[in-house]
Scaffold this active site. Structure first.
Site, PDB file in Angstrom:
ATOM      1  N   HIS A 160       0.837  -1.203   0.000  1.00  0.00           N
ATOM      2  CA  HIS A 160       0.000   0.000   0.000  1.00  0.00           C
ATOM      3  C   HIS A 160       0.867   1.246   0.000  1.00  0.00           C
ATOM      4  O   HIS A 160       2.052   1.212   0.349  1.00  0.00           O
ATOM      5  CB  HIS A 160      -0.924   0.023   1.212  1.00  0.00           C
ATOM      6  CG  HIS A 160      -0.193   0.180   2.522  1.00  0.00           C
ATOM      7  ND1 HIS A 160       0.495  -0.861   3.117  1.00  0.00           N
ATOM      8  CD2 HIS A 160      -0.032   1.254   3.347  1.00  0.00           C
ATOM      9  CE1 HIS A 160       1.036  -0.442   4.251  1.00  0.00           C
ATOM     10  NE2 HIS A 160       0.743   0.850   4.411  1.00  0.00           N
ATOM     11  N   ASP A 200       0.540   4.991   1.755  1.00  0.00           N
ATOM     12  CA  ASP A 200      -0.219   5.486   2.901  1.00  0.00           C
ATOM     13  C   ASP A 200      -1.428   6.333   2.485  1.00  0.00           C
ATOM     14  O   ASP A 200      -1.286   7.307   1.725  1.00  0.00           O
ATOM     15  CB  ASP A 200       0.684   6.298   3.828  1.00  0.00           C
ATOM     16  CG  ASP A 200       1.683   5.417   4.565  1.00  0.00           C
ATOM     17  OD1 ASP A 200       1.396   4.216   4.729  1.00  0.00           O
ATOM     18  OD2 ASP A 200       2.747   5.927   4.965  1.00  0.00           O
ATOM     19  N   HIS A 214       4.649   0.097   0.075  1.00  0.00           N
ATOM     20  CA  HIS A 214       5.411  -0.677   1.044  1.00  0.00           C
ATOM     21  C   HIS A 214       4.526  -1.747   1.666  1.00  0.00           C
ATOM     22  O   HIS A 214       3.294  -1.681   1.595  1.00  0.00           O
ATOM     23  CB  HIS A 214       6.022   0.224   2.127  1.00  0.00           C
ATOM     24  CG  HIS A 214       5.015   1.047   2.886  1.00  0.00           C
ATOM     25  ND1 HIS A 214       4.458   2.200   2.372  1.00  0.00           N
ATOM     26  CD2 HIS A 214       4.451   0.866   4.107  1.00  0.00           C
ATOM     27  CE1 HIS A 214       3.607   2.711   3.244  1.00  0.00           C
ATOM     28  NE2 HIS A 214       3.581   1.915   4.305  1.00  0.00           N
ATOM     29  N   ARG A 252       4.931   7.113  13.604  1.00  0.00           N
ATOM     30  CA  ARG A 252       4.954   7.613  12.229  1.00  0.00           C
ATOM     31  C   ARG A 252       4.374   9.011  12.157  1.00  0.00           C
ATOM     32  O   ARG A 252       3.379   9.327  12.815  1.00  0.00           O
ATOM     33  CB  ARG A 252       4.130   6.659  11.353  1.00  0.00           C
ATOM     34  CG  ARG A 252       4.091   6.998   9.896  1.00  0.00           C
ATOM     35  CD  ARG A 252       3.211   5.980   9.160  1.00  0.00           C
ATOM     36  NE  ARG A 252       1.913   6.553   8.798  1.00  0.00           N
ATOM     37  CZ  ARG A 252       0.932   5.866   8.225  1.00  0.00           C
ATOM     38  NH1 ARG A 252       1.078   4.567   7.996  1.00  0.00           N
ATOM     39  NH2 ARG A 252      -0.201   6.451   7.908  1.00  0.00           N
TER      40      ARG A 252
END
Length: 368
Positions: free
Chosen positions: A169, A171, A319, A335
Site C-alpha cells: 500500500h 499510505d 510498502h 509515524r
C-alpha cells in the site's frame, strides 16, 4: 473541529510523553470520539524544487551514503534527523524523491521533533481517519503489534489472514491530496529477526512494463478507498473521523520534482479502474498487483534495528510490512505523515529510465 496545528502547541520537554515507555508498560493507544471536517484542497509547495541537485549538504556531512539496491533505497550514516539544517531538509526531499526511501540508523529524534520536522518543512500533517494515537497527539500514528494488542476480527484478519503481498500500500492514498513523505521510527524490535518492511519503486515498476501496456495505462484513473478501514473501525466501536474516504487518482502519476512517471496503484486501497467493466478492471488491477509483488528487481527489504528511521515518498513507492513476529515479541514505533499535491499525470513527463539514459548519452557526447 480542525486537526490541531502542532506548530502552535509548544510542549515543554518535561511535559512530553515518552511513548516508548508507554509501550513497554502495555497497549496505550487512544481512540477518542473526535471527528474532523473533510480535508480541504491546498497548494503544495514541494521543497525539493529549491534544493542543491548535488545534495552537497547531506553527502559532505554524512560519514557514509550508500544505495541498498540500484533502483530504490539509500542509507545515510552520520547524520541526525533531529539536527538537520534547512538546506539538508531540502536536499533530503530531493534524495527521497529520487530514491523512493532513505534510511537512517541510531536516530535520537523523538515524536515531538518529528512533528516539528514534518509540519515546519514538508507539508501539513495528516491525522489518520481511524487509527489510534498517543494521548493528545493525533498526528502521531503508532506502530504497535504484539500479543497484548486487543485485536478485533478486522485487525486480526489484517495481520494474520492475508498474504503478505496483499499488504502492499501507499499510505492513505484514498485522500484527495494523499501523503508525500512518511517518517517512521521503530524503537522496539521483536527479537534478533522479524518485522522487516519492503518498499517497491513506482518509477521502475512503470519502466518495466511494455510500451503497449504503458500506453493503455496512461490517462486511466483508479478509485482509491478507505471505506473498509472506516467500516471496520465503526464495527469495532471506534470512530471514523471523516466521511469522505474515496477519491480518484491517475494510474500513472508524475512526480512534481523529478518529473518522472510512476505507477500509482496497490492492493491496499486501489479498488477499480474508471471506465472499465468490473471484469476488465479486476483483471488489469490483478496484473498490476502481481507485477508489483513479483518485482524483486525494484524492491528493497529493510531489516530494522532499534531507533532506525525510514523516510519514504508515498507518491512513488508502495510498502508492505512483514508480520512474521507476532508470536515472538512486540514491535513498536511511531509515524508522522505529511500531505502533498493532488496526484496528476503530465503526458510530457519522462520515465526515470528515459531521463537517466538521456543524461548518460549527453555525458558521453561531451567526452567524445
Amino acid at each position: 473541529m480542525s486537526p490541531p496545528n502542532q506548530n502552535e502547541q509548544i510542549i515543554p520537554v518535561q511535559d512530553q510523553i515518552d511513548i516508548k515507555k508507554l509501550a513497554e508498560a502495555g497497549y496505550y493507544l487512544d481512540f477518542p470520539k473526535t471527528t474532523y471536517p473533510e480535508l480541504k484542497a491546498f497548494k503544495h509547495e514541494d521543497v525539493g524544487h529549491r534544493t542543491d541537485s548535488k545534495k552537497s549538504s547531506l553527502y559532505e556531512n554524512a560519514t557514509k551514503v550508500f544505495n541498498l539496491t540500484s533502483n530504490i533505497g539509500t542509507e545515510i550514516e552520520g547524520i541526525q534527523l533531529s539536527k538537520l539544517t534547512n538546506q539538508q531538509k531540502d536536499d533530503l526531499a530531493l534524495l527521497i524523491a529520487e530514491r523512493g526511501v532513505v534510511f537512517f540508523r541510531d536516530q535520537d529524534i523523538n515524536p515531538y521533533q518529528g512533528l516539528e520536522l514534518g509540519s515546519s518543512h514538508y507539508g501539513p500533517l495528516h491525522v489518520h481517519n481511524v487509527a489510534g494515537h498517543p494521548p493528545n497527539l493525533p498526528e502521531i500514528l503508532p506502530i504497535y503489534f504484539g500479543k497484548d494488542v486487543p485485536g478485533t476480527p478486522f485487525e486480526r484478519n489484517f495481520t494474520t489472514q492475508l498474504r503478505a503481498s496483499d499488504g502492499w500500500h501507499s499510505d492513505v492514498s484514498y485522500e484527495l491530496q494523499p501523503p508525500g513523505f512518511t517518517f517512521l521510527k521503530i524503537d522496539t524490535i521483536p527479537g534478533e529477526a522479524g518485522g522487516d518492511t519492503l518498499w517497491t519503486s513506482g518509477y521502475t515498476a512503470y519502466d518495466c512494463l511494455s510500451p503497449e501496456i504503458k500506453k493503455t495505462l496512461e490517462g486511466l484513473e483508479a478509485v482509491h478507498s478507505g471505506k473498509e478501514h472506516a467500516d471496520g473501525a465503526v464495527a469495532s466501536g471506534k470512530t471514523s473521523r471523516r466521511q469522505n474516504n474515496t477519491h480518484t487518482h491517475p494510474i500513472v502519476r508524475t512526480h512534481p520534482v523529478t518529473g518522472w512517471k510512476s505507477l500509482y496503484v496497490q492492493p491496499g486501497f486501489t479498488r477499480s479502474i474508471v471506465g472499465l467493466s468490473r471484469h476488465e478492471s479486476n483483471t488489469l488491477l490483478q496484473f498490476l498487483y502481481d507485477h508489483i509483488a513479483g518485482g524483486y528487481d525494484f524492491q528493497v527489504r529493510f531489516r530494522w534495528t532499534e531507533n532506525a528511521v525510514a523516510v519514504w515518498d508515498n507518491r512513488v513507492t508502495s510498502h508492505a510490512a512483514i508480520f512474521d513476529y507476532l508470536d515472538e515479541g512486540k514491535r513498536h514505533g511511531w509515524r508522522v505523515t505529511t500531505q502533498a499535491e493532488r496526484p496528476y499525470f503530465d503526458p510530457k513527463s519522462k520515465s526515470r529510465k528515459e531521463e537517466l539514459q538521456q543524461k548518460k548519452t549527453e555525458a558521453e557526447q561531451k567526452t567524445a
